[in-house]
Design a protein around this motif. Structure first.
Motif, short mmCIF file in Angstrom:
data_model
loop_
_atom_site.label_atom_id
_atom_site.label_comp_id
_atom_site.label_asym_id
_atom_site.label_seq_id
_atom_site.Cartn_x
_atom_site.Cartn_y
_atom_site.Cartn_z
N ALA A 24 0.83 -1.20 0.00
CA ALA A 24 0.00 0.00 0.00
C ALA A 24 0.86 1.25 0.00
CB ALA A 24 -0.93 -0.01 1.21
N ARG A 61 2.28 2.28 -3.37
CA ARG A 61 1.33 2.81 -4.33
C ARG A 61 1.13 4.32 -4.21
NH1 ARG A 61 1.76 -1.31 -7.42
NH2 ARG A 61 -0.13 -2.46 -8.01
N ILE A 96 -5.22 -3.69 -2.93
CA ILE A 96 -3.93 -3.38 -3.55
C ILE A 96 -3.41 -4.57 -4.36
CG2 ILE A 96 -1.52 -2.79 -3.09
CD1 ILE A 96 -3.51 -0.50 -2.73
N GLU A 141 -8.24 -2.15 -7.50
CA GLU A 141 -7.41 -1.36 -6.57
C GLU A 141 -7.79 0.12 -6.57
OE1 GLU A 141 -2.99 0.37 -7.03
OE2 GLU A 141 -3.06 -1.82 -6.84
#
Length: 503
Positions: free
Chosen positions: A372, A375, A450, A455
């Motif tokens: 996470a 990202r 994710i 997502e």
């Protein structure tokens, strides 16, 4: 003006003259010009294979490589020298084709499978009629002489050049079912090390000059590196073939083993080669149904799935299987040691005396928090704490106290299991705790699914966090007092925590 001749790239197979196709034999016999590659000594493997089909009226065009290694003092460098060689060779053959002569270029194995003919084809096929005649590849020949299938059913075969870096070779070898590594010779040491690093050395075979009179084969681990020619390959046959597993590996001293693995948050690209190998070698897979479903089905491998709240029973089942002599893998998402099955397995393994001698190993996986964070930038760039908001295994007052302590300590927080269908109030309660210790504008990242097709990553603040948008498929990252939110030039937003902290 003469009708232009036709160019044929003819595969002559790996070495046995009887493996030459009927079409290849006919075209060679009918050709006006026979061309073949050779080193400066003039000998050609491809020519020797078809010697019985050559006759006096053939015009021979030996294409002699100017260099045979990538080490050269020529100012043009290896690429420049070899490019010029192919240019010159193509023009030599173009002269015959323009005069109406049929030209056959002999190629050991298959012309389009790491074959040098393809470089002539790309230079001439747009100028003259050209056809490619396939031949038996060295990979097929190696499988045949070993008497071991390459692949079965849904297995994947990977073909690799030994010239790749060792780390890349190891990664790809660990991530496939079966493999062939070509272009050994001076690369043999690197390839052997890569197979060892990937855990595949015991099942690897060495095949040299497959199907020829000088051919040989042996377990790759037993081969002397100083006796490996270029025309050899490493082969990993089908891992499920009975021929391959005639002598299965001996079980652990206790009769079996439990390996607890992390698949990562989603998909094989976030799965380590070590985990891939363990999954491939397992006789039994044990885990929560949706996680086990992410593992490719392998023939002969038994799968034992269960619900999400029976970790202790699942661990006991895995240990029972291992006690009976089986190789068992317990599957977790993310990392097995972070709110997952590793601790459950050790809890049962240490509580019951009968499991004392069952070996247990844990193989790490990429955690959901790391995935996470990647990202959205680098929110975990400084000290951080990881907490679960689930009160199924610990009381809420304990969660609240730990949350308050971490918030007061100004740690970035990664909050797992924030909510579920039956737990809806914890996110709101956690937000209230955070507001007692954090600026309401502190950034919060809501990361959902994710690595999966649906997502989403949303940036909000502690004050604006809406508990209704959070469920079990989410992970929350709560910034510290130093965490920054930056707008990037490409329109994206980055959340990051500096590595330094105010004194």
């Amino acid at each position: 003006m003469a009708q232009p001749g036709t160019l044929y790239g003819v595969g002559v197979g790996p070495g046995d003259p009887e493996l030459l196709t009927v079409k290849a034999a006919r075209l060679i016999s009918e050709a006006d010009v026979v061309a073949y590659y050779s080193a400066r000594h003039g000998r050609s493997i491809a020519r020797s294979i078809v010697a019985a089909h050559l006759h006096d009226r053939h015009v021979h065009e030996p294409l002699v490589y100017p260099i045979t290694t990538e080490e050269t003092d020529d100012p043009a460098g290896y690429e420049g020298v070899i490019r010029q060689f192919y240019d010159d060779s193509a023009e030599r053959l173009a002269g015959h084709l323009a005069a109406g002569r049929t030209v056959v270029v002999l190629c050991a194995g298959d012309p389009m499978f790491y074959g040098s003919y393809m470089y002539l084809h790309e230079r001439l096929a747009h100028r003259f009629p050209a056809q490619v005649v396939p031949g038996v590849t060295s990979v097929s020949a190696a499988s045949a002489v070993l008497g071991r299938p390459l692949v079965e059913r849904d297995e994947v075969l990977t073909v690799l050049p030994g010239t790749l870096p060792a780390e890349e070779l190891a990664r790809r070898l660990a991530d496939t079912d079966a493999a062939a590594v070509l272009k050994l010779g001076r690369t043999f040491g690197r390839v052997r090390a890569a197979l060892d690093d990937a855990g595949r050395l015991p099942e690897s075979w060495y095949v040299e000059r497959a199907t020829s009179e000088r051919g040989r084969q042996a377990p790759l681990a037993e081969v002397d590196p100083d006796e490996v020619p270029y025309f050899s390959l490493a082969l990993l046959p089908s891992p499920t073939s009975s021929a391959v597993h005639a002598d299965p590996p001996a079980p652990a001293a206790s009769g079996g083993e439990v390996v607890v693995v992390g698949l990562g948050p989603a998909g094989p690209r976030w799965q380590t080669p070590e985990v891939t190998r363990a999954l491939r070698e397992a006789e039994h897979l044990v885990g929560y149904g949706p996680y086990v479903d992410r593992v490719p089905v392998r023939p002969g491998q038994q799968r034992h799935t269960s619900g999400n709240q029976v970790e202790t029973e699942r661990a006991a089942h895995a240990l029972d299987l291992a006690l009976g002599g089986a190789r068992v893998v317990v599957v977790s998402s993310g990392d097995p040691g972070v709110f997952a099955m590793a601790s459950a397995v050790y809890e049962v393994a240490t509580a019951e005396a009968r499991f004392a001698r069952v070996p247990v190993r844990v193989l790490p996986g990429l955690t959901a928090a790391q995935a996470a964070a990647s990202r959205i930038g680098a929110p975990l760039g400084h000290d951080f704490a990881v907490l679960s908001l689930s009160d199924r295994l610990k009381p809420w007052p304990v969660i609240e106290a730990r949350l308050a302590a971490a918030a007061e300590a100004d740690l970035v927080l990664a909050l797992y299991n924030p909510a579920s269908a039956s737990r809806r109030w914890q996110v709101g309660a956690a937000r209230d705790v955070l507001l007692r210790h954090r600026d309401p504008k502190t950034p919060v990242v809501v990361a959902r699914d994710i690595g999966r097709p649906g997502e989403t990553v949303t940036v909000t603040t502690v004050a604006d966090l809406d508990p209704q948008v959070v469920d079990m498929r989410c992970l929350l990252l709560v910034g510290s007092s130093t965490t920054q939110v930056s707008s990037r030039g490409d329109g994206s937003v980055a959340v990051w925590t500096p590595r330094t902290y105010p004194g």
